[in-house]
Design an enzyme around this catalytic site. Sequence first.
Site, mmCIF file in Angstrom:
data_model
loop_
_atom_site.group_PDB
_atom_site.id
_atom_site.type_symbol
_atom_site.label_atom_id
_atom_site.label_comp_id
_atom_site.label_asym_id
_atom_site.label_seq_id
_atom_site.Cartn_x
_atom_site.Cartn_y
_atom_site.Cartn_z
ATOM 1 N N SER A 130 13.072 19.900 5.027
ATOM 2 C CA SER A 130 12.330 21.052 4.516
ATOM 3 C C SER A 130 12.644 22.291 5.358
ATOM 4 C CB SER A 130 10.838 20.750 4.488
ATOM 5 O OG SER A 130 10.195 21.584 3.550
ATOM 6 N N LYS B 240 7.989 16.854 -3.903
ATOM 7 C CA LYS B 240 7.323 17.457 -2.740
ATOM 8 C C LYS B 240 5.937 16.837 -2.609
ATOM 9 C CE LYS B 240 7.953 20.267 0.661
ATOM 10 N NZ LYS B 240 9.046 20.056 1.621
#
Length: 593
Positions: A392, A195
């Site tokens: 996401s 991430k």
Amino acid sequence: MKQFFKFVFASMLGSLIASFLIVVIFVFFIGGLIAVAGSDKTVDVEPNSVLQLKFNYPITERTPNNPLSGLSFLGIDGEKSIGLNDILANIKKAKSDKNIKGIFLDESDLMAGQGTTEEIRNALIDFKKSGKFIIAYSEVYTQSFYYLASVADKIYINPKGIFEFKGFSSKITFLKGALDKLGIDVQIIKVGTYKSAVEPFFLTKMSDANRLQVTSYLGSLYDHFLTGISKSRKINKDSLFNIANDLKVRLPEDALKYKLVDGLKYKDEILDDLKKRAGIDNKDDLKTVELGDYGSSEAPAEDQKESSKNRIAIIYASGDIVGGEGDDNTIGSERISKALRKARLDNKVKAVVLRVNSPGGSSLASDVIWREVVLTKKVKPVIVSMGDLAASGGYYIACAADSIIAEPNTITGSIGIFAVLPNMQKLFNDKLGITFDGVKTGKYADLGDMSRPLSPEERAILQGQVNQGYDYFTKAVATGRNKTQAYINSIGQGRVWTGEQAVKIGLVDRLGNINDAIASAAKKANLTKYNLVAYPEQKSFLNKFGLGMSAEIKAHFVKSELGENFKYYEQIKGVTQLMRTPQARMPYDVEIN
């Protein structure tokens, strides 16, 4: 004194009347423009016409609801932009239109993502099944436009033109150095090894994990790019790789030598060639119809669908995911939730296609939309069609669907959560000489205060909230995809995948476009005849004019002033959005050159 006030009041009254008249004239002027531009005109397509496709505008999912499109006003060029929905519909219509002899793919900047480009390219491939021609010409071929043009029967370039064929590269802008100079320390709370949206705030280069994932998905995108060109141009893929790797194409003659184009011609020669192909005498003018105008022509009889009470709803979710209403360029949780509820409660709607084109955004807003998808799935089929991005939060809202369809070069995955909180103590104290003092009634009453660093206890609290968000995310994906949460965690961790890769690991069911998703929804709902209805309803021009036109005008002038550097302005402006709530967002804005 009495005379003085008389003149003052007379002056004030005159100003008020003048202002009122200006507003009235302005309203009538705008109304007149809308009346002229918005009048429904059916374009007559003459026999032996050529459909001209020129993409020099950002291609959105839907054609903007703007009657002034194509007009110039207040110094702003009103580009006539056509959405992907109408581009695909018009190419399909031209396939069976007897008056259209072929397509002229004219020089274009092609401001579109790879998934969008793939959809248009596939529509052109389908068009060729009609036996009609496609001719491509440009003075400058970018790699994106060449990928689209590679399906043409003949590809031509200006003899002095530019041909770009060099491979893909991806660049990330790192802000840590600038933040250090300003005295700003960005405090990061995240879950997910990959991430990396927050890396620009605390690193000066890519982490090893991020470099691994970018190398993986960029390689997948490039392989698909070469495979497509190889198939269309009948050139060995390894040969294409070597041509790009050694930058063998430096002049138009090189592109011809390596069979990437079919000839070097000027525009007048192309027009003569088009006349010949369309069956028009060389002395006569070429009959062309632009893509935007062609949408107003009458559809061929074989393309006119029978009316049906059954409907398939297409819900467009495009842009960053935010709380509240949002707009036509963002995914407002309230607006999209309403659209899902409307489709769910409408008995005429038998199935839903959720079209997702989003890098993600607010994790809370994503969860709100996900809940509505779950509820809708209980009463009617829900099929997801992924565009350029469904990553996401964009994947979060998609994961509960009955089936997920993506393009091979869709960017998806990025299952992870992060939060960003700046500590501006050094900026305030050392750079600006500003100090703060105050009182509070609770230990954590000022949690999130940017004038000081987080305490270890506060950081632990925020990390716990982010961890919980990631647990919700992976649990939702595991349930929707019928996988274990442990498996989703193993392919999650914020890692980005292409659509092609996502099929192999089970995040996507199969590859295809929005029409495949519609066909899948119809099959699942046992429909043979149906009408399509689009949600949410696009905001009217007057609504946008009243609420957001000033912002659009400001953006136009900033963009015209900054040029290519506008993207950096947008990145810096977007930093403030990352600091509001925990985010389920792409690691960064994917920029492929």
